[in-house]
Design an enzyme around this catalytic site. Structure first.
Site, PDB file in Angstrom:
ATOM      1  CE1 TYR A  24      -3.881  -2.337  -0.147  1.00 52.90           C
ATOM      2  CE2 TYR A  24      -2.703  -3.244   2.154  1.00 52.90           C
ATOM      3  CZ  TYR A  24      -3.795  -3.229   1.119  1.00 52.90           C
ATOM      4  OH  TYR A  24      -4.687  -4.288   0.988  1.00 52.90           O
ATOM      5  CG  ASP A  89     -28.970  -2.896  -1.059  1.00 52.16           C
ATOM      6  OD1 ASP A  89     -28.835  -3.293  -2.539  1.00 52.16           O
ATOM      7  OD2 ASP A  89     -29.337  -3.546  -0.083  1.00 52.16           O
ATOM      8  CG  HIS A 102      -9.943  -1.500  -4.800  1.00 50.61           C
ATOM      9  ND1 HIS A 102     -10.438  -1.567  -3.888  1.00 50.61           N
ATOM     10  CD2 HIS A 102     -10.945  -1.421  -6.086  1.00 50.61           C
ATOM     11  CE1 HIS A 102     -11.673  -1.819  -3.993  1.00 50.61           C
ATOM     12  NE2 HIS A 102     -12.068  -1.922  -5.267  1.00 50.61           N
ATOM     13  CB  ILE A 103      -4.359   1.710  -2.504  1.00 53.48           C
ATOM     14  CG1 ILE A 103      -4.831   2.953  -1.840  1.00 53.48           C
ATOM     15  CG2 ILE A 103      -2.559   1.932  -2.589  1.00 53.48           C
ATOM     16  CD1 ILE A 103      -4.742   3.008  -0.601  1.00 53.48           C
TER      17      ILE A 103
HETATM   18  O1  CA2 Z   1      -5.998  -1.881  -2.807  1.00 49.29           O
HETATM   19  C1  CA2 Z   1      -6.907  -1.622  -1.800  1.00 49.29           C
HETATM   20  O2  CA2 Z   1      -7.158  -0.180  -1.824  1.00 49.29           O
HETATM   21  C2  CA2 Z   1      -7.862  -2.159  -1.110  1.00 49.29           C
HETATM   22  O3  CA2 Z   1      -9.048  -1.751  -1.126  1.00 49.29           O
HETATM   23  C3  CA2 Z   1      -7.473  -2.362   0.321  1.00 49.29           C
HETATM   24  C4  CA2 Z   1      -8.109  -3.208   1.003  1.00 49.29           C
HETATM   25  C5  CA2 Z   1      -8.242  -4.803   0.451  1.00 49.29           C
HETATM   26  O4  CA2 Z   1      -9.077  -5.610   1.107  1.00 49.29           O
HETATM   27  C6  CA2 Z   1      -8.794  -4.593  -0.965  1.00 49.29           C
HETATM   28  O5  CA2 Z   1      -8.649  -6.055  -1.569  1.00 49.29           O
HETATM   29  C7  CA2 Z   1      -8.118  -3.786  -1.764  1.00 49.29           C
HETATM   30  C8  CA2 Z   1      -7.517  -3.470   2.303  1.00 49.29           C
HETATM   31  C9  CA2 Z   1      -7.269  -2.159   3.131  1.00 49.29           C
HETATM   32  C10 CA2 Z   1      -6.497  -2.331   4.443  1.00 49.29           C
HETATM   33  O6  CA2 Z   1      -5.484  -1.266   4.584  1.00 49.29           O
HETATM   34  C11 CA2 Z   1      -4.342  -1.377   4.993  1.00 49.29           C
HETATM   35  C12 CA2 Z   1      -3.408  -0.545   4.683  1.00 49.29           C
HETATM   36  C13 CA2 Z   1      -2.171  -0.815   5.404  1.00 49.29           C
HETATM   37  C14 CA2 Z   1      -1.869  -1.710   6.052  1.00 49.29           C
HETATM   38  C15 CA2 Z   1      -2.819  -2.589   6.269  1.00 49.29           C
HETATM   39  C16 CA2 Z   1      -4.158  -2.393   5.851  1.00 49.29           C
END
Ligand code: CA2
Length: 150
Positions: A24, A89, A102-103
């Site tokens: 991320y 919804d 999504h990042i």
């Molecule tokens: O890539 C993305 O932005 C996601 O939405 C991030 C979600 C993941 O479940 C999706 O599949 C993809 C997870 C967010 C958790 O963010 C964190 C950031 C830093 C460290 C741990 C988790």
């Protein structure tokens, strides 16, 4: 008064920049907020920036965006992407233009991340641009809103 774009972030995104930088990146959620405000301001929009680990709070924010006649919604539903009929919804009911972001590139990751419910209502989906995706999402949303006026 400037119209508002709601930028909504789902569970665990408060950990950005603190854990898993390999996936991320190093930017924090505060950095994302600053980027969103700067990008939206260039288009004349204000920003309501939220993060919640609680599904119902995200639903409430979507309903608030609807009640306040927001210009649109940018949402990173995070872990709720593939599970939340309630968020889907609420977004359908809101009737506002939605961009899903999504990042990480969810299509390079585990298969279970690749079946978004939210995409059913999204005008566009961005994945894999890191936090720059938020700026791209706001630029794209501004273009959609502009086109609606014509
Ligand atoms: O890539 C993305 O932005 C996601 O939405 C991030 C979600 C993941 O479940 C999706 O599949 C993809 C997870 C967010 C958790 O963010 C964190 C950031 C830093 C460290 C741990 C988790």
């Amino acid at each position: 008064m400037a119209k508002t774009i709601y930028v909504l972030n789902g569970p665990n995104l408060n950990l950005l920049g603190i854990r898993e930088p390999g996936i991320y990146g190093h930017a924090t959620l505060a950095d994302v907020e600053a980027l969103c405000r700067e990008t939206a301001k260039a288009h004349g929009f204000a920003v309501e920036f939220r993060q919640s680990n609680i599904e119902g709070e995200i639903v409430n924010s979507i309903q608030e965006a609807m009640a306040n006649k927001a210009a649109g919604i940018v949402i990173n539903p995070a872990g709720y992407t593939t599970t939340s009929v309630a968020i889907l919804d609420a977004l359908i009911a809101a009737g506002l233009p939605v961009i899903e972001i999504h990042i990480s590139n969810i299509y390079r990751r585990e298969e279970f991340r690749q079946h978004s419910l939210i995409s059913k209502v999204a005008r566009a989906v961005l994945a894999g641009f890191g936090i720059h995706g938020y700026a791209l999402a706001i630029n794209g949303l501004a273009a959609i809103i502009d086109a609606q006026k014509k």
